[in-house]
Write an enzyme that holds these catalytic residues in place. Structure first.
Site, PDB file in Angstrom:
ATOM      1  CE1 TYR B 104      -9.113   0.588   0.652  1.00  0.00           C
ATOM      2  CE2 TYR B 104      -7.422   1.728  -0.627  1.00  0.00           C
ATOM      3  CZ  TYR B 104      -8.272   1.672   0.465  1.00  0.00           C
ATOM      4  OH  TYR B 104      -8.293   2.712   1.362  1.00  0.00           O
ATOM      5  CD  GLU B 189     -11.635   2.443   2.478  1.00  0.00           C
ATOM      6  OE1 GLU B 189     -10.466   2.473   2.866  1.00  0.00           O
ATOM      7  OE2 GLU B 189     -12.575   2.087   3.207  1.00  0.00           O
TER       8      GLU B 189
END
Lengths: 294, 393
Positions: B104, B189
């Site tokens: 992530y 993101e």
């Protein structure tokens, strides 16, 4: 006797020849502020409301020695206007302009810090010390000289609050509008620290709203070391999550920034939190009685 | 807030050099079949509905398919369906990746530290909120320096990747910062960033751009997926208008005052539904426009709450009367007007038959009574409280 601005403050207006710049130059002068100069590139040598206009901040500083600047220039040019003011040595910039990108604001904030320059705003109504000076756009009619400090993230709601205090007989030491954006140059904590050190401020009214954690951080500071009574009001109790309520900064994001969290934190720190805006003057009276000042 | 769908986010990643699997957006089954038959996207492939809300995988809006027929059927099953209130209009066909690990990465604004915040986790592919704190690296970045090498090394250490992937990561981190800064992002993101073999690949992208910075991106095609059609219309006109589900419309000046007005109604037992901020305008034309906007939302009752500071009450009142002539709304109105030229404003409104107060609590109770059908439209117009001392500023 006040914080940030007083009778000695010399105000420069950047963007003075625009509609807002001109109107509020008149307003500031009517309040009693010393508006010493204005800047609009290309309009040097002219006058607005009896105030000399310069092509650059450097020229204005050399000729008129301002101690604060009030910035009205449009958002795409705000950052550069601020840099110009800082490079010319100005240490207090009040940025009225709305819709300044937060990316620009972050750069301004840290550039200002490197040079010891403070920002109030952006997207704010400015600040005023009744009997001293106003830098910004808060209507003159609401104020009265006194000993209650006011700090707020809002504009018109602040005018209402201050007008309510004035009507109830509680004058203000200084009233500071921090602005409705996600990143403010000056925070609640910064302002409370100044009010803490100001012998002419007996207590503070703080007006917060949903979004971010600035009120929670203020509550932590108040609980630990403020030492003066605080009355609070938080706008946005009925606002649903995920909606931006007019101000870019007023949004409950992933469960953070709710009115409930702010009210709880402030109450825990001993702040009297008004449920309705019109309850504020009564709570101010109670607080002043408790410290023997009413 | 300009939210981008996955494929548009991936276009930005690709532009900044982040490796992204091949993909093609289609709008119906026929188009999907042509793409798949041509071999542009080979099977097995992943079929992903292009919606803004999270959690689409669990709801069946992401499907792994092994044959052209399966893929076409999946597209057919998604187009036109609704996911969390949004109709699926576009579907992304993208190649399947053999995922070794899921990571992530994101950069967003941290309002508390007033800095960009880099977040990184060696355990991606799940919602970031569900990760335990020790699995999430949080690095506040300095806006004047951007992401610097020692910060990148901290992420590389935490991820413990094979050498080729570690090199990819270094470049991807630079790209992530470049996107955040150059594209004026509120959020960029990558979740998951996948380890495929010994290389990294961005399998999803969430990019939110900043509305206020759009003047720097004039060529950018905006879409505000999170706005309702009416909100979108108001946004295009530069009016701050928010729908929050109730049936009282609130028209006030200033965001803080508008919010506080909704709160007062709510606390008096009403159901506020429309937030409409007039801002600092004293231009009657703008007031007319705002009022016509409110009429379109068709609330049960409208509460006008004005504090005249910069705005003058009489100007607002004249604008309202003018707007009423044009809009002829079918709902009752209650006004509360305070401040600059308050008496003149109240007179103008009364002459037009609008009940006007200066006391907020009283006015709010009248509004709630009208909402609940307990009061008649004519309404009591209480005598105004004295204006604040002084008059005009």
């Amino acid at each position: 006797m006040s914080i940030l601005v007083d009778a000695s403050t010399r105000v420069l207006v950047q963007g003075i020849t625009g509609h807002q710049g001109t109107n509020h130059t008149r307003g500031m002068k009517a309040f009693g502020s010393k508006v010493v100069g204005g800047v609009t590139p290309g309009k040097g040598g002219t006058e607005v409301e009896g105030v000399p206009v310069f092509d650059s901040v450097r020229e204005a500083v050399d000729a008129t020695h301002p101690t604060a600047t009030c910035i009205f220039v449009p958002a795409p040019y705000t950052r550069d206007a601020f840099y110009e003011a800082v490079d010319a040595g100005i240490k207090l910039a009040v940025i009225i302009t709305e819709h300044v990108p937060f990316h620009d604001m972050l750069k301004m904030l840290y550039y200002g810090r490197l040079h010891g320059a403070r920002i109030i705003g952006p997207n704010c109504p400015g600040l005023a010390t009744p009997g001293g000076a106003k830098v910004g756009i808060i209507p003159n009619v609401v104020f009265r000289e006194g000993r209650v400090g006011v700090v707020s993230r809002s504009g018109t709601l602040t005018y209402e609050m201050v007008a309510g205090l004035t009507e109830a007989g509680f004058g203000q030491s200084t009233c500071v509008g921090l602005g409705g954006d996600p990143v403010n140059g000056t925070t609640f904590v910064d302002t409370l620290e100044l009010f803490h050190d100001d012998p002419r401020t007996d207590m503070v009214v703080m007006v917060g709203e949903i979004g971010g954690v600035a009120e929670e951080e203020a509550a932590e500071y108040i609980g630990k070391s403020f030492g003066k009574p605080v009355v609070g009001y938080i706008a946005g109790r009925s606002a649903p999550p995920g909606k931006r309520m007019g101000h870019a900064g007023a949004i409950i994001d992933r469960g953070r920034g709710t009115a409930e969290s702010k009210v709880n934190a402030l109450q825990k720190a001993g702040v009297k939190v008004a449920k309705f805006p019109y309850e504020v003057p009564g709570l101010v009276r109670d607080s002043l009685k408790e410290i023997g000042k009413a | 807030m300009v939210l981008l769908r996955e494929y548009r986010g991936k276009e930005i990643l690709r532009k900044f050099g982040v490796p992204v699997p091949p993909g093609k957006v289609v709008r119906d089954a026929k188009e999907a079949e042509a793409v798949l038959r041509s071999g542009e996207i080979p099977v097995p492939c992943v079929v992903k509905a292009q919606v803004l809300a999270g959690g689409r995988g669990k709801a069946g809006f992401v499907k792994l398919t092994n044959t052209v027929e399966e893929a076409v059927a999946a597209v057919h099953g998604m187009v036109g369906k609704e996911f969390k209130g949004e109709k699926v209009r576009e579907v992304l066909l993208t190649t399947k990746a053999d995922i070794g690990r899921e990571l992530y990465l994101s950069i967003t604004l941290d309002r508390s530290s007033r800095k960009p915040l880099l977040m990184a986790s060696p355990e991606g592919g799940v919602e970031i909120e569900s990760l335990p704190a020790e699995k999430l690296l949080r690095l506040p970045l300095h806006p004047l320096t951007g992401l610097v090498s020692y910060e990148k090394r901290a992420v590389t250490r935490a991820f413990a990747l094979p050498p080729a992937a570690a090199k990819d990561l270094d470049r991807i981190l630079d790209s992530l910062w470049a996107i955040f800064e150059k594209e004026d992002a509120e959020l960029v993101e990558i979740n998951p960033l996948a380890l495929v073999g010994d290389r990294l690949l961005a399998l999803d992208a969430k990019v939110i751009l900043e509305d206020d910075a759009m003047f720097r991106h004039a060529d950018f095609q905006k879409e505000h997926g999170e706005l309702s059609p009416l909100e979108q219309k108001a946004h295009d006109k530069g009016i701050a208008f928010v729908e929050i589900g109730g049936d009282i419309g609130v028209l006030a000046n200033g965001a803080g005052l508008t919010m506080a007005t909704l709160d007062v109604l709510y606390q008096e037992g009403g159901r506020p539904g429309i937030f409409l901020d007039l801002g600092g305008t004293d231009d009657p034309k703008k007031v007319v426009e705002a009022f016509l906007m409110m009429t379109e939302a068709n609330p049960k009752v409208v509460f006008i709450n004005i504090f005249g500071g910069v705005t003058r009450c009489d100007t607002v009142a004249s604008g309202l009367v003018e707007a009423l002539k044009q809009a002829k709304p079918g709902f009752p109105l209650v006004a509360r007007i305070r401040g600059n030229n308050e008496k003149e404003g109240i007179q103008i409104l009364r002459a037009a038959g609008i009940g006007s107060y200066s006391d907020l609590a009283e006015a709010a109770r009248h509004v709630v009574a009208l909402e609940q059908g307990r009061a008649s439209k004519g309404g009591a117009a209480s005598p105004p409280a004295p204006a604040i001392a002084g008059g005009a500023s």
